[in-house]
Design an enzyme around this catalytic site. Structure first.
Site, mmCIF file in Angstrom:
data_model
loop_
_atom_site.group_PDB
_atom_site.id
_atom_site.type_symbol
_atom_site.label_atom_id
_atom_site.label_comp_id
_atom_site.label_asym_id
_atom_site.label_seq_id
_atom_site.Cartn_x
_atom_site.Cartn_y
_atom_site.Cartn_z
ATOM 1 N N SER A 136 24.261 -80.252 23.588
ATOM 2 C CA SER A 136 22.985 -79.769 24.132
ATOM 3 C C SER A 136 21.906 -80.762 23.772
ATOM 4 O O SER A 136 22.028 -81.498 22.789
ATOM 5 C CB SER A 136 22.636 -78.408 23.521
ATOM 6 O OG SER A 136 21.305 -78.046 23.829
ATOM 7 N N TYR A 149 21.958 -73.091 15.726
ATOM 8 C CA TYR A 149 22.417 -73.566 17.043
ATOM 9 C C TYR A 149 22.124 -75.054 17.185
ATOM 10 O O TYR A 149 23.019 -75.840 17.547
ATOM 11 C CB TYR A 149 21.723 -72.776 18.152
ATOM 12 C CG TYR A 149 22.106 -73.234 19.543
ATOM 13 C CD1 TYR A 149 23.313 -72.862 20.117
ATOM 14 C CD2 TYR A 149 21.259 -74.068 20.283
ATOM 15 C CE1 TYR A 149 23.679 -73.297 21.381
ATOM 16 C CE2 TYR A 149 21.610 -74.501 21.549
ATOM 17 C CZ TYR A 149 22.823 -74.106 22.101
ATOM 18 O OH TYR A 149 23.185 -74.538 23.362
HETATM 19 N N1 LIG Z 1 22.469 -72.496 29.313
HETATM 20 C C1 LIG Z 1 21.851 -73.517 28.735
HETATM 21 O O1 LIG Z 1 20.626 -73.708 28.905
HETATM 22 C C2 LIG Z 1 22.621 -74.479 27.886
HETATM 23 C C3 LIG Z 1 21.991 -75.671 27.490
HETATM 24 C C4 LIG Z 1 22.687 -76.582 26.706
HETATM 25 C C5 LIG Z 1 23.989 -76.328 26.331
HETATM 26 N N2 LIG Z 1 24.577 -75.159 26.709
HETATM 27 C C6 LIG Z 1 25.952 -74.929 26.254
HETATM 28 O O2 LIG Z 1 26.779 -74.651 27.350
HETATM 29 C C7 LIG Z 1 27.895 -73.874 26.917
HETATM 30 C C8 LIG Z 1 28.084 -72.701 27.860
HETATM 31 O O3 LIG Z 1 26.955 -71.842 27.749
HETATM 32 P P1 LIG Z 1 26.372 -70.990 28.978
HETATM 33 O O4 LIG Z 1 24.953 -71.356 29.135
HETATM 34 O O5 LIG Z 1 27.271 -71.092 30.144
HETATM 35 O O6 LIG Z 1 26.373 -69.525 28.337
HETATM 36 P P2 LIG Z 1 27.334 -68.258 28.555
HETATM 37 O O7 LIG Z 1 27.318 -67.821 29.970
HETATM 38 O O8 LIG Z 1 26.920 -67.319 27.485
HETATM 39 O O9 LIG Z 1 28.804 -68.837 28.244
HETATM 40 C C9 LIG Z 1 29.340 -68.934 26.966
HETATM 41 C C10 LIG Z 1 30.851 -68.969 27.074
HETATM 42 O O10 LIG Z 1 31.373 -69.152 25.744
HETATM 43 C C11 LIG Z 1 32.396 -68.194 25.524
HETATM 44 N N3 LIG Z 1 32.472 -67.798 24.115
HETATM 45 C C12 LIG Z 1 31.496 -67.347 23.309
HETATM 46 N N4 LIG Z 1 31.992 -67.012 22.096
HETATM 47 C C13 LIG Z 1 33.326 -67.267 22.152
HETATM 48 C C14 LIG Z 1 34.394 -67.124 21.229
HETATM 49 N N5 LIG Z 1 34.217 -66.634 19.983
HETATM 50 N N6 LIG Z 1 35.641 -67.483 21.631
HETATM 51 C C15 LIG Z 1 35.854 -67.965 22.870
HETATM 52 N N7 LIG Z 1 34.899 -68.119 23.787
HETATM 53 C C16 LIG Z 1 33.640 -67.775 23.431
HETATM 54 C C17 LIG Z 1 32.025 -67.006 26.397
HETATM 55 O O11 LIG Z 1 33.212 -66.293 26.728
HETATM 56 P P3 LIG Z 1 33.608 -64.831 26.150
HETATM 57 O O12 LIG Z 1 32.323 -64.105 25.876
HETATM 58 O O13 LIG Z 1 34.418 -64.246 27.249
HETATM 59 O O14 LIG Z 1 34.405 -65.128 24.938
HETATM 60 C C18 LIG Z 1 31.433 -67.681 27.614
HETATM 61 O O15 LIG Z 1 32.439 -67.968 28.557
HETATM 62 C C19 LIG Z 1 27.595 -73.470 25.471
HETATM 63 O O16 LIG Z 1 28.295 -74.306 24.582
HETATM 64 C C20 LIG Z 1 26.101 -73.718 25.354
HETATM 65 O O17 LIG Z 1 25.698 -73.982 24.028
HETATM 66 C C21 LIG Z 1 23.946 -74.234 27.473
#
Ligand SMILES: NC(=O)c1ccc[n+]([C@@H]2O[C@H](COP(=O)([O-])OP(=O)(O)OC[C@H]3O[C@@H](n4cnc5c(N)ncnc54)[C@H](OP(=O)(O)O)[C@@H]3O)[C@@H](O)[C@H]2O)c1
Length: 244
Positions: A136, A149
């Protein structure tokens, strides 16, 4: 066995960026393996995507099981070319919330390290491959409301640089891609619209992520304009960052 289509495993494929990446890869003809805890979402994806989608329920904090399921899934898919370590959580906490910090570390740091090493061993044994870590822009600086985070993402980016150095000492042709998204529409950013800016729709951000993967880049800022913020952060002195 020669295969024409590429195959990819995505952790945290049950929602947000991971799910969108799975959909875009299916559309491009990849075979896709998805993981996450919400098995009902994985089943729904199987119905939607059909034969080219494979899945395993996985909690990345159950380390042995998660590593085993990753490799099982790769074998069921008859081998994979790319593993995307995308699963992650954020927690906004008060000054004393050590438990929520620990949870973030368990998923984003410990879960990441376990699966990164399983992926590395797998690709070293195959002689080639690509590990993609979803870090990120938060990796670039500390932030009091989500300090665990931001620190976890700094860990991921730094760890991937170490992995990149490590694979250079092997004979294997392995790319390590460090993806740093800015804000992207997903469950993670929902409800925070007033505090954030340059929020990219998930499909736009994901298209850029997939392009960076296909170009086997070492580093990618998503969307590209976030590279500007990275330059600014490097130039701003710490005494200003300490007041954010
Ligand atoms: N959205 C943003 O602005 C942003 C910016 C920078 C980086 N990111 C990164 O992008 C990635 C995806 O995030 P997102 O924005 O798409 O959010 P999201 O929709 O909340 O997705 C998070 C994913 O991680 C999985 N997860 C969470 N805890 C887990 C665990 N204990 N074991 C296995 N899987 C787990 C969830 O699946 P389950 O709940 O089904 O386990 C879900 O599929 C993350 O690493 C986040 O830090 C996001």
């Amino acid at each position: 066995m020669d295969r024409l289509e590429k195959s990819i495993i995505i952790t945290g494929a049950t929602s947000g960026i991971g799910r969108e990446l799975a959909a875009q890869c299916i559309e491009k003809g990849y075979r896709v393996g998805g993981t996450g805890r919400r098995v009902e979402n994985l089943r729904e994806m199987k119905e939607q995507f059909g034969d080219r989608f494979y899945y395993r329920q996985m909690d990345v904090t159950r380390f042995d099981e998660a590593r085993n399921r990753l490799i099982e899934l790769a074998e069921e898919m008859d081998g994979v070319d790319i593993i995307v370590l995308n699963a992650g959580i954020i927690r906004f906490q008060s000054a004393t919330a050590v438990e929520s910090d620990q949870k973030v570390i368990d998923v984003n740091v410990s879960g990441f390290v376990q699966l990164a090493n399983a992926a590395l061993d797998y690709f070293v044994s195959r002689g080639r491959g690509q590990i993609v870590g979803i870090s990120s822009i938060a990796a670039l600086l500390g932030y009091g409301k989500s300090s665990a985070y931001n620190a976890s993402k700094a860990f991921i980016s730094n760890y991937m640089q170490g992995l990149r150095q490590k694979v250079r000492r092997t004979d294997a042709d392995i790319t390590i891609t460090d993806v740093k998204p800015g804000f992207v529409e997903s469950a993670m950013t929902a409800g925070r619209e007033k505090d954030i800016f340059w929020v990219a729709p998930a499909d736009v951000a994901t298209r850029q992520i997939l392009r960076s993967i296909e170009k086997r880049k070492n580093y990618a800022y998503i969307t590209r304009r976030w590279r500007l913020i990275a330059w600014v952060v490097y130039l701003v002195p710490n005494w200003i960052l300490d007041r954010l």
